[in-house]
Scaffold this motif. Sequence first.
Motif, PDB file in Angstrom:
ATOM      1  N   MET A   1     -34.035  25.602  -6.111  1.00 20.35           N
ATOM      2  CA  MET A   1     -33.642  26.915  -5.628  1.00 20.35           C
ATOM      3  C   MET A   1     -32.634  27.510  -6.612  1.00 20.35           C
ATOM      4  SD  MET A   1     -31.980  27.922  -1.901  1.00 20.35           S
ATOM      5  CE  MET A   1     -33.456  27.592  -0.982  1.00 20.35           C
ATOM      6  N   LYS A   2     -32.838  28.765  -6.983  1.00 17.29           N
ATOM      7  CA  LYS A   2     -31.963  29.432  -7.936  1.00 17.29           C
ATOM      8  C   LYS A   2     -30.554  29.621  -7.350  1.00 17.29           C
ATOM      9  CE  LYS A   2     -34.275  32.648 -10.604  1.00 17.29           C
ATOM     10  NZ  LYS A   2     -34.835  33.995 -10.770  1.00 17.29           N
ATOM     11  N   ARG A   3     -29.564  29.603  -8.231  1.00 16.99           N
ATOM     12  CA  ARG A   3     -28.176  29.791  -7.786  1.00 16.99           C
ATOM     13  C   ARG A   3     -27.974  31.129  -7.085  1.00 16.99           C
ATOM     14  NH1 ARG A   3     -23.534  27.633 -11.868  1.00 16.99           N
ATOM     15  NH2 ARG A   3     -23.923  25.437 -11.520  1.00 16.99           N
ATOM     16  N   SER A   4     -28.619  32.166  -7.583  1.00 18.07           N
ATOM     17  CA  SER A   4     -28.447  33.488  -6.971  1.00 18.07           C
ATOM     18  C   SER A   4     -28.988  33.507  -5.543  1.00 18.07           C
ATOM     19  CB  SER A   4     -29.111  34.575  -7.814  1.00 18.07           C
ATOM     20  OG  SER A   4     -30.483  34.320  -7.973  1.00 18.07           O
ATOM     21  N   VAL A   5     -30.084  32.799  -5.311  1.00 20.30           N
ATOM     22  CA  VAL A   5     -30.647  32.710  -3.956  1.00 20.30           C
ATOM     23  C   VAL A   5     -29.711  31.893  -3.067  1.00 20.30           C
ATOM     24  CG1 VAL A   5     -32.580  31.803  -2.599  1.00 20.30           C
ATOM     25  CG2 VAL A   5     -33.009  32.985  -4.767  1.00 20.30           C
ATOM     26  N   MET A   6     -29.197  30.800  -3.607  1.00 19.05           N
ATOM     27  CA  MET A   6     -28.251  29.983  -2.836  1.00 19.05           C
ATOM     28  C   MET A   6     -27.004  30.802  -2.500  1.00 19.05           C
ATOM     29  SD  MET A   6     -28.675  26.308  -4.765  1.00 19.05           S
ATOM     30  CE  MET A   6     -27.282  25.569  -3.945  1.00 19.05           C
ATOM     31  N   ARG A   7     -26.519  31.570  -3.467  1.00 18.88           N
ATOM     32  CA  ARG A   7     -25.322  32.394  -3.260  1.00 18.88           C
ATOM     33  C   ARG A   7     -25.561  33.400  -2.138  1.00 18.88           C
ATOM     34  NH1 ARG A   7     -24.763  33.542  -8.127  1.00 18.88           N
ATOM     35  NH2 ARG A   7     -22.991  32.256  -8.681  1.00 18.88           N
ATOM     36  N   GLU A   8     -26.736  33.993  -2.116  1.00 18.33           N
ATOM     37  CA  GLU A   8     -27.065  34.958  -1.069  1.00 18.33           C
ATOM     38  C   GLU A   8     -27.108  34.281   0.302  1.00 18.33           C
ATOM     39  OE1 GLU A   8     -30.679  38.024  -0.043  1.00 18.33           O
ATOM     40  OE2 GLU A   8     -30.233  37.609  -2.153  1.00 18.33           O
ATOM     41  N   HIS A   9     -27.670  33.086   0.365  1.00 17.36           N
ATOM     42  CA  HIS A   9     -27.693  32.347   1.633  1.00 17.36           C
ATOM     43  C   HIS A   9     -26.270  31.987   2.071  1.00 17.36           C
ATOM     44  CE1 HIS A   9     -31.943  32.092   2.264  1.00 17.36           C
ATOM     45  NE2 HIS A   9     -32.165  31.483   1.104  1.00 17.36           N
ATOM     46  N   ILE A  10     -25.440  31.589   1.139  1.00 20.05           N
ATOM     47  CA  ILE A  10     -24.046  31.270   1.467  1.00 20.05           C
ATOM     48  C   ILE A  10     -23.348  32.509   2.004  1.00 20.05           C
ATOM     49  CG2 ILE A  10     -21.803  30.549   0.525  1.00 20.05           C
ATOM     50  CD1 ILE A  10     -23.500  28.787  -1.481  1.00 20.05           C
ATOM     51  N   ALA A  11     -23.590  33.656   1.401  1.00 13.03           N
ATOM     52  CA  ALA A  11     -22.994  34.904   1.887  1.00 13.03           C
ATOM     53  C   ALA A  11     -23.438  35.175   3.326  1.00 13.03           C
ATOM     54  CB  ALA A  11     -23.372  36.069   0.975  1.00 13.03           C
ATOM     55  N   GLN A  12     -24.693  34.949   3.617  1.00 19.37           N
ATOM     56  CA  GLN A  12     -25.188  35.165   4.977  1.00 19.37           C
ATOM     57  C   GLN A  12     -24.535  34.189   5.955  1.00 19.37           C
ATOM     58  OE1 GLN A  12     -29.463  35.031   4.580  1.00 19.37           O
ATOM     59  NE2 GLN A  12     -29.537  37.059   3.645  1.00 19.37           N
ATOM     60  N   MET A  13     -24.355  32.953   5.523  1.00 16.66           N
ATOM     61  CA  MET A  13     -23.690  31.971   6.380  1.00 16.66           C
ATOM     62  C   MET A  13     -22.233  32.370   6.614  1.00 16.66           C
ATOM     63  SD  MET A  13     -25.477  28.596   4.668  1.00 16.66           S
ATOM     64  CE  MET A  13     -24.099  27.566   4.914  1.00 16.66           C
TER      65      MET A  13
END
Length: 133
Positions: A1-13
């Motif tokens: 999973m790309k870091r940018s996608v992970m970052r977006e999921h973290i923001a949602q969390m």
Amino acid sequence: MKRSVMREHIAQMLFIVEFHERDDIQEQANAYIEQLEDCPKNAAKAMLERFSQIVDKFEELDAIISEVSVGWKIDRMSKIDLTILRLAVFEIKMDEEIPNKVAINEAVEIAKKYGGDSSPSFINGILAKIVNE
């Protein structure tokens, strides 16, 4: 999973935190991760770890944001803008692996997707002040 996608999921969390009691946030984060399709275990673990690290630093992050957000108190900011700022400030101040420009650019991109019309410029301005201190 790309870091940018992970970052977006973290923001949602992190956004979810604004709507739950502190005792429930880890359970909410776990539930968020569980609903993700095709999320590798190592990515899930990394996102949960980063989430916990940021939540543990909320007080410190909010103090940094408050210092430079003249005329904008934390409680007056939109919840999504504050969430994005917390994530980006964590990356800028507490994660030496992520270049400041990347943290800022990613924050602005998340703001374009989830924030209001003025969110990208607001977030860019706050983060620029933090970087240039």
